[in-house]
Enzyme design. Structure first.
Site, PDB file in Angstrom:
ATOM      1  N   ARG A 130       3.149   7.552 -10.896  1.00  0.00           N
ATOM      2  CA  ARG A 130       2.759   6.553  -9.818  1.00  0.00           C
ATOM      3  C   ARG A 130       3.505   5.139 -10.071  1.00  0.00           C
ATOM      4  NH1 ARG A 130      -2.234   6.292  -7.043  1.00  0.00           N
ATOM      5  NH2 ARG A 130      -2.196   3.986  -7.215  1.00  0.00           N
ATOM      6  N   GLY A 163       1.464   4.812  -4.536  1.00  0.00           N
ATOM      7  CA  GLY A 163       0.993   6.006  -5.241  1.00  0.00           C
ATOM      8  C   GLY A 163       1.207   7.304  -4.424  1.00  0.00           C
ATOM      9  N   ARG A 164       1.075   7.313  -3.206  1.00  0.00           N
ATOM     10  CA  ARG A 164       1.076   8.346  -2.366  1.00  0.00           C
ATOM     11  C   ARG A 164       2.610   8.647  -2.241  1.00  0.00           C
ATOM     12  NH1 ARG A 164      -1.919   6.112   2.469  1.00  0.00           N
ATOM     13  NH2 ARG A 164      -2.126   4.179   0.895  1.00  0.00           N
ATOM     14  N   ASP A 223       0.700  -1.182   0.278  1.00  0.00           N
ATOM     15  CA  ASP A 223       0.078   0.054   0.081  1.00  0.00           C
ATOM     16  C   ASP A 223       0.839   1.005  -0.193  1.00  0.00           C
ATOM     17  OD1 ASP A 223      -2.257   1.444   0.087  1.00  0.00           O
ATOM     18  OD2 ASP A 223      -2.591   1.450   2.278  1.00  0.00           O
ATOM     19  N   HIS A 279       5.294   2.547  -7.845  1.00  0.00           N
ATOM     20  CA  HIS A 279       5.268   0.821  -7.802  1.00  0.00           C
ATOM     21  C   HIS A 279       6.710   0.496  -7.977  1.00  0.00           C
ATOM     22  CE1 HIS A 279       1.251   0.749  -7.608  1.00  0.00           C
ATOM     23  NE2 HIS A 279       0.849   1.530  -8.809  1.00  0.00           N
ATOM     24  N   GLU A 328      -9.882  -6.373  -6.495  1.00  0.00           N
ATOM     25  CA  GLU A 328     -10.411  -4.835  -6.328  1.00  0.00           C
ATOM     26  C   GLU A 328      -9.443  -4.069  -7.146  1.00  0.00           C
ATOM     27  OE1 GLU A 328     -12.820  -2.002  -4.481  1.00  0.00           O
ATOM     28  OE2 GLU A 328     -13.024  -4.077  -4.635  1.00  0.00           O
ATOM     29  N   ASN A 329      -8.194  -4.629  -7.236  1.00  0.00           N
ATOM     30  CA  ASN A 329      -7.169  -3.740  -7.992  1.00  0.00           C
ATOM     31  C   ASN A 329      -7.505  -3.799  -9.620  1.00  0.00           C
ATOM     32  OD1 ASN A 329      -4.214  -4.596  -5.751  1.00  0.00           O
ATOM     33  ND2 ASN A 329      -5.931  -2.781  -5.884  1.00  0.00           N
ATOM     34  N   TRP A 330      -8.210  -4.735 -10.049  1.00  0.00           N
ATOM     35  CA  TRP A 330      -8.628  -4.785 -11.631  1.00  0.00           C
ATOM     36  C   TRP A 330      -9.511  -3.379 -12.035  1.00  0.00           C
ATOM     37  CZ3 TRP A 330      -6.371  -7.894 -14.437  1.00  0.00           C
ATOM     38  CH2 TRP A 330      -5.747  -9.152 -14.287  1.00  0.00           C
TER      39      TRP A 330
HETATM   40  C1  FPP Z   1      -0.234  -0.475  -3.440  1.00  0.00           C
HETATM   41  O1  FPP Z   1      -0.044   0.955  -3.754  1.00  0.00           O
HETATM   42  C2  FPP Z   1       0.256  -1.292  -4.514  1.00  0.00           C
HETATM   43  C3  FPP Z   1      -0.363  -2.165  -5.191  1.00  0.00           C
HETATM   44  C4  FPP Z   1      -1.882  -2.464  -4.869  1.00  0.00           C
HETATM   45  C5  FPP Z   1       0.114  -2.945  -6.416  1.00  0.00           C
HETATM   46  C6  FPP Z   1       1.560  -3.494  -5.838  1.00  0.00           C
HETATM   47  C7  FPP Z   1       1.968  -4.677  -7.036  1.00  0.00           C
HETATM   48  C8  FPP Z   1       3.122  -4.349  -7.618  1.00  0.00           C
HETATM   49  C9  FPP Z   1       4.049  -3.403  -7.502  1.00  0.00           C
HETATM   50  C10 FPP Z   1       3.511  -5.497  -8.643  1.00  0.00           C
HETATM   51  C11 FPP Z   1       4.565  -6.222  -8.328  1.00  0.00           C
HETATM   52  C12 FPP Z   1       4.316  -7.188  -7.381  1.00  0.00           C
HETATM   53  C13 FPP Z   1       5.387  -7.722  -6.598  1.00  0.00           C
HETATM   54  C14 FPP Z   1       5.086  -8.781  -5.702  1.00  0.00           C
HETATM   55  C15 FPP Z   1       6.882  -7.816  -7.060  1.00  0.00           C
HETATM   56  P1  FPP Z   1      -1.440   1.918  -4.162  1.00  0.00           P
HETATM   57  O2  FPP Z   1      -1.121   2.099  -5.599  1.00  0.00           O
HETATM   58  O3  FPP Z   1      -2.515   1.433  -3.596  1.00  0.00           O
HETATM   59  O4  FPP Z   1      -0.745   3.179  -3.665  1.00  0.00           O
HETATM   60  P2  FPP Z   1      -1.749   4.387  -2.824  1.00  0.00           P
HETATM   61  O5  FPP Z   1      -2.753   3.706  -1.655  1.00  0.00           O
HETATM   62  O6  FPP Z   1      -0.895   5.130  -2.442  1.00  0.00           O
HETATM   63  O7  FPP Z   1      -2.712   4.793  -4.017  1.00  0.00           O
END
Ligand code: FPP
Length: 188
Positions: free
Chosen positions: A48, A38-39, A35, A52, A82-84
């Site tokens: 973003r 993005g922040r 998590d 990642h 949910e991420n889709w």
């Molecule tokens: C959370 O940050 C990140 C995710 C839900 C995706 C993470 C997956 C990868 C980086 C793919 C590679 C995976 C591995 C195991 C190496 P967010 O985008 O929800 O951040 P935010 O809450 O600040 O918006």
């Protein structure tokens, strides 16, 4: 608990951190929900995707450190159903980062005696991702030091549905076996 060889640079910040850890009170299983990528990027005025990338780099360090500290199981919740809902391009990038991570890190996992295990409905992902995951599973199958779970295409509700289906299928094969707490825990 096994005592892994921990080699740290004398006088390094890593050595100072290590001194603060009570090795007799280490958890056996650590679970992490990815998590804040993005922040992290937003605060630095970066796209973003850079968040990642930094997240993947943190994963790499976490896996190696956990194995060296003697953690038995590390679970990483990486991509939920949910991420889709994210923009197509972001999902595509995440899948590519996952493939890139696996291709680069398999050697390290094998060298550190780590066994990869995948949770969730990962077989429904893109065939190129499934193939990379299968290769990782096969190559690390002999790992005994730590299990590294990556949860992909997961959701708590889907896990319950899958567990119920398994219980019903098992009950059909062996009707004498009651559905009890142990059977449910096994199926989850
Ligand atoms: C959370 O940050 C990140 C995710 C839900 C995706 C993470 C997956 C990868 C980086 C793919 C590679 C995976 C591995 C195991 C190496 P967010 O985008 O929800 O951040 P935010 O809450 O600040 O918006």
């Amino acid at each position: 608990m096994s005592e892994p060889a921990l080699r740290v640079e004398p006088g390094s910040s890593e050595e100072a951190l290590l001194r603060q850890i009570d090795r007799s009170r280490m958890p056996r299983h650590v679970a992490i929900i990815m998590d804040g990528n993005g922040r992290w990027a937003g605060k630095r005025l970066l796209p973003r995707i850079e968040g990642h990338r930094a997240g993947v780099s943190a994963v790499r360090e976490t896996v190696e450190s956990a194995a060296r500290l003697g953690i038995e199981v590390l679970t990483l919740y990486a991509f939920s159903i949910e991420n889709w809902k994210r923009p197509r391009h972001e999902v595509w990038t995440l899948m590519n980062l996952l493939k890139e991570f696996l291709r680069r890190e398999i050697r390290t996992l094998v060298d550190n005696d780590i066994r990869l295990h995948i949770l969730g409905r990962w077989r429904e992902l893109d065939p190129s991702v499934v193939a990379t995951l299968e290769e990782g599973l096969a190559k690390t199958a002999g790992g005994r030091r730590m299990v590294f779970n990556i949860a992909l295409n997961y959701s708590g509700r889907c896990e319950l549905v899958d567990a119920c289906r398994k219980l019903v299928a098992d009950a059909a094969a062996s009707p004498a076996r009651a559905i009890d707490e142990a059977a449910i825990a096994d199926a989850l």
